[in-house]
Every structure is written in C-alpha cells, then in structure tokens.
Motif scaffolding. Sequence first.
Motif, PDB file in Angstrom:
ATOM      1  N   ALA A   1       2.045  13.234   7.828  1.00 32.02           N
ATOM      2  CA  ALA A   1       2.132  12.202   6.858  1.00 32.02           C
ATOM      3  C   ALA A   1       3.672  11.503   7.183  1.00 32.02           C
ATOM      4  O   ALA A   1       3.675  10.466   6.711  1.00 32.02           O
ATOM      5  CB  ALA A   1       2.019  12.850   5.533  1.00 32.02           C
TER       6      ALA A   1
ATOM      7  N   ASN B   1      -4.002  10.786  -2.866  1.00 31.41           N
ATOM      8  CA  ASN B   1      -3.190   9.729  -1.923  1.00 31.41           C
ATOM      9  C   ASN B   1      -2.887   8.366  -3.041  1.00 31.41           C
ATOM     10  O   ASN B   1      -1.668   7.972  -3.203  1.00 31.41           O
ATOM     11  CB  ASN B   1      -3.754   9.423  -0.880  1.00 31.41           C
TER      12      ASN B   1
ATOM     13  N   ALA C   1      -4.581   4.630   2.530  1.00 29.69           N
ATOM     14  CA  ALA C   1      -5.349   5.660   2.306  1.00 29.69           C
ATOM     15  C   ALA C   1      -6.409   5.994   3.388  1.00 29.69           C
ATOM     16  O   ALA C   1      -6.644   7.019   3.806  1.00 29.69           O
ATOM     17  CB  ALA C   1      -5.946   5.626   0.718  1.00 29.69           C
TER      18      ALA C   1
ATOM     19  N   ASN D   1       0.840   8.124  -4.649  1.00 30.43           N
ATOM     20  CA  ASN D   1       1.604   7.239  -4.308  1.00 30.43           C
ATOM     21  C   ASN D   1       1.907   6.253  -5.381  1.00 30.43           C
ATOM     22  O   ASN D   1       3.220   5.664  -5.406  1.00 30.43           O
ATOM     23  CB  ASN D   1       1.135   6.650  -2.873  1.00 30.43           C
TER      24      ASN D   1
END
Length: 160
Positions: free
Chosen positions: A132, A62, A21, A66
Amino acid sequence: MSTLDSAPAPLRSPSDRVRHALLFECVALALVIPVGAYLFGLHTEDMDFIGVGSAITATAWNYIYNLGFDHALRRLTGSARKSVGVRVLHTLLFEAGLQVVLLPAIAWYLRISIPQAFSMSFSLALFYLVYAFFFNIAYDWVFPVAVTRVPPSALPIASE
C-alpha cells in the motif's frame, strides 16, 4: 498569504477513488493468490476465496477509509497532501481496521482458530502494508490530484 493559498486543497473525485481501489486490489490479487497458496500450503481455490473475499472487503473499506482520512487530513492541516510520516500512519490505521473484520472471517472459512488464522492474516497485513505504501506513492505520481485555479473574485475576501 495569497488568495490561492486560502482555497481548500482539492480532493480526488469519486471516479478517481474507484479507479484507485480497483487497481490496488487487482494488482494485489495477482500477487497474493499464487504466492499465498504456495506459502500457506493452501489449495489455490481456498486462497482465491480468501483473496477475493478480502479484496471485496478491502475495496469497500478502502473507499470509505480514504475519503474519511483525506477529509480529516484537510480539516486538520488544510491540505490532503501526505508526508511520509502521514502515509505510514495512514497505512497502519487502514490495515488495523481491515484486520478487525478479516481475521475472524479467515478463521471461520478455513475452520481454524483465531490464533492459527493470525499468522496468515498478519502475513497478509505485512505484505499489504508495504504494498500500500508504494502503490499509493506510485498512484499519486501517475494520477496526481488536479489543481484547479480559482479566480480571486471567487474566493472570500481575506482580512488584513
């Protein structure tokens, strides 16, 4: 199926997720702030605020996103490995969730309408979609998930 195939796929450690991150956001900010200020005709200070505020929000999202995505993927497929199609879906869903928060915040900070903020937010989202996708491929290549060998005696006995 061998006994190793029945072991759950490894997931990234919490410290690896934090590294991911932070690297993701630092590299992105180095690109977004100067280019965004130029393209949107903003003072650098305004783009700094939008960029850093977005990065803090995105960093928290994030990590949470994730972690949840990988657990769901492993539950559905038995693996946390992502095909190109899954990576595209992963990226699109991440950006959609982030925009729900960022669009009104950008409009409020710049004192502009939601439709006016949409062009900036949408442009940033497009950048981040492409960024990304390639960042995550590069990250997985540079920092692969460690595969731990589990001794057969530690696995449940498979029925024949």
